[in-house]
Scaffold this active site. Structure first.
Site, PDB file in Angstrom:
ATOM      1  N   ASP A 119      10.367   0.779  -4.945  1.00  0.00           N
ATOM      2  CA  ASP A 119       9.510  -0.231  -5.483  1.00  0.00           C
ATOM      3  C   ASP A 119      10.047  -0.295  -6.888  1.00  0.00           C
ATOM      4  O   ASP A 119      11.024   0.306  -7.282  1.00  0.00           O
ATOM      5  CB  ASP A 119       8.001   0.192  -5.899  1.00  0.00           C
ATOM      6  CG  ASP A 119       8.057   1.949  -6.219  1.00  0.00           C
ATOM      7  OD1 ASP A 119       8.978   2.270  -6.590  1.00  0.00           O
ATOM      8  OD2 ASP A 119       7.002   2.479  -5.651  1.00  0.00           O
TER       9      ASP A 119
ATOM     10  N   ASN B  97      -4.289   9.077  -5.719  1.00  0.00           N
ATOM     11  CA  ASN B  97      -5.397   8.371  -4.789  1.00  0.00           C
ATOM     12  C   ASN B  97      -4.364   8.162  -3.698  1.00  0.00           C
ATOM     13  O   ASN B  97      -5.086   7.381  -2.484  1.00  0.00           O
ATOM     14  CB  ASN B  97      -5.388   7.135  -5.369  1.00  0.00           C
ATOM     15  CG  ASN B  97      -4.053   6.077  -5.625  1.00  0.00           C
ATOM     16  OD1 ASN B  97      -2.963   6.499  -5.426  1.00  0.00           O
ATOM     17  ND2 ASN B  97      -4.218   5.022  -6.378  1.00  0.00           N
TER      18      ASN B  97
ATOM     19  N   HIS C 270      -1.454   7.077  -2.859  1.00  0.00           N
ATOM     20  CA  HIS C 270      -0.527   5.642  -2.678  1.00  0.00           C
ATOM     21  C   HIS C 270       1.080   6.316  -2.232  1.00  0.00           C
ATOM     22  O   HIS C 270       1.461   7.403  -2.538  1.00  0.00           O
ATOM     23  CB  HIS C 270      -0.408   5.004  -3.766  1.00  0.00           C
ATOM     24  CG  HIS C 270       0.199   5.247  -5.148  1.00  0.00           C
ATOM     25  ND1 HIS C 270      -0.029   4.964  -6.256  1.00  0.00           N
ATOM     26  CD2 HIS C 270       1.079   6.463  -5.229  1.00  0.00           C
ATOM     27  CE1 HIS C 270       0.791   5.521  -7.352  1.00  0.00           C
ATOM     28  NE2 HIS C 270       1.508   6.418  -6.825  1.00  0.00           N
TER      29      HIS C 270
ATOM     30  N   GLU D  63      -1.086   0.813  -2.829  1.00  0.00           N
ATOM     31  CA  GLU D  63      -2.350   1.483  -3.241  1.00  0.00           C
ATOM     32  C   GLU D  63      -3.480   1.550  -1.908  1.00  0.00           C
ATOM     33  O   GLU D  63      -3.221   0.749  -1.151  1.00  0.00           O
ATOM     34  CB  GLU D  63      -3.020   0.501  -4.471  1.00  0.00           C
ATOM     35  CG  GLU D  63      -1.845   0.327  -5.552  1.00  0.00           C
ATOM     36  CD  GLU D  63      -1.848   1.544  -6.404  1.00  0.00           C
ATOM     37  OE1 GLU D  63      -2.191   2.756  -5.983  1.00  0.00           O
ATOM     38  OE2 GLU D  63      -1.537   1.513  -7.468  1.00  0.00           O
TER      39      GLU D  63
END
Ligand code: PGA
EC number: 3.5.99.6
Length: 243
Positions: free
Chosen positions: A67, A136, A138, A143
Site C-alpha cells: 500500500d 481492527n 486490517h 479496513e
C-alpha cells in the site's frame, strides 16, 4: 495455518528474516510482497545485516508493496516509498526498477490501481507476501467491511488507523485520509503469506483471527481460507492463543 512462537520482537525478526532469506536462496527470482509499519522493521534490518555479511543477492528479486498513502510525494519522509528505501532498498542490491509500490500521487488513482493489479498479475503473481495486522484486523489498508473480492483500490482510512499512524507524523491532521492498497483478493492470490505479529496490543487481533470465522468485519479472517499461511509472533502477541 502454521504458528511459530518467538520469545520477543528481536527473535521474531530473526526468524522472519531467516524465513525470507531461505526462500530467496531457493528461488532467487522470486516476487516478494512487502509491508510497512513498525512490525517488519526488525526483519528488514536483519535482512540488511545478512546482505552485508553473506551477500544474499536481490539482483533478481522483484518486490511489491501492499500500500501507499494518497497525496504524499515519494520523497516525503512518511511515504511508504521513502520508508522502504530508508529501511531496506538502499541497503541491498535491488534495482529500483524491480521495486514496486502504488503511486499515491498519480493523476488518475483509479487507473493507477488497475495498473498495479495488472502489474502483479503480469509479473506472475506474488510468491511470498509479508503481512502485518491492524488492531481492527486490517491487512494492507483493507479496513473492516472491505469486500473479500476487492482488488487494488483506493480506500478511506479508518480514524483508528489514522490515529495509530499519527505517531509517525507531527499531528493527526497531517496523516493522509486516503491510501491505495492491494485488495483482499490480491493478497489472497499470493502463493504464500507470512504474517508477523508483535506485542500485547496485537493479541486480541490474533485471537480473533484464529477463532476461524471468515467475516468481512475482520479482514484478516480471510487468511483462514488460504492454503499456505505462516504466522511468526512473539509471546506477547500470541498470549491469547494456544500454540
Ligand atoms: P504496525 O502496523 O506494524 O505498525 O503495527 C501493522 C498494520 O497496521 O498492518
Amino acid at each position: 495455518m502454521r504458528i511459530i512462537e518467538a520469545n520477543n520482537y528481536q527473535e521474531m525478526s530473526n526468524l522472519a528474516a531467516e524465513y525470507i532469506i531461505k526462500k530467496i536462496h531457493h528461488t532467487p527470482q522470486m516476487n516478494l510482497g512487502l509491508a510497512t509499519g513498525s512490525t517488519p522493521l526488525g526483519t528488514y534490518s536483519e535482512m540488511i545485516e545478512d546482505y552485508e555479511e553473506n551477500r544474499t543477492s536481490y539482483a533478481h528479486v522483484r518486490t511489491f508493496n501492499l500500500d501507499e498513502y494518497v497525496g504524499l510525494e515519494i520523497n516525503h519522509p512518511n511515504s511508504y516509498k521513502y520508508f522502504m528505501k530508508e529501511n531496506l532498498f538502499d541497503h541491498i542490491n535491488i534495482a529500483e526498477e524491480h521495486t514496486h509500490i502504488p503511486n499515491g500521487t498519480a493523476s488518475n488513482i483509479e487507473k493507477e490501481c488497475q495498473a498495479y493489479e495488472d502489474l502483479i498479475e503480469n509479473q506472475g503473481g506474488i510468491d511470498l507476501q509479508i503481512l502485518g495486522i491492524g488492531n481492527n484486523g486490517h491487512i494492507g489498508f483493507n479496513e473492516p467491511r472491505t469486500p473479500f473480492e476487492s482488488k487494488t483500490h483506493k480506500v478511506k482510512l479508518a480514524e483508528s488507523t489514522r490515529m495509530a499512524n499519527a505517531r509517525f507524523f507531527n499531528s493527526i491532521q497531517e496523516v493522509p485520509t486516503h491510501a491505495i492498497t492491494m485488495g483482499i483478493s490480491t493478497i489472497l492470490k499470493s502463493k504464500e503469506i507470512l504474517l508477523l505479529v508483535s506485542g500485547e496490543g496485537k493479541s486480541e487481533a490474533v485471537k480473533q483471527l484464529l477463532n476461524g470465522q471468515k467475516n468481512e468485519n475482520f479482514p484478516a479472517s480471510v487468511l483462514n481460507i488460504h492454503q499456505n499461511v505462516t504466522i511468526i509472533g512473539d509471546k506477547k502477541a500470541l498470549a491469547g492463543i494456544k500454540v
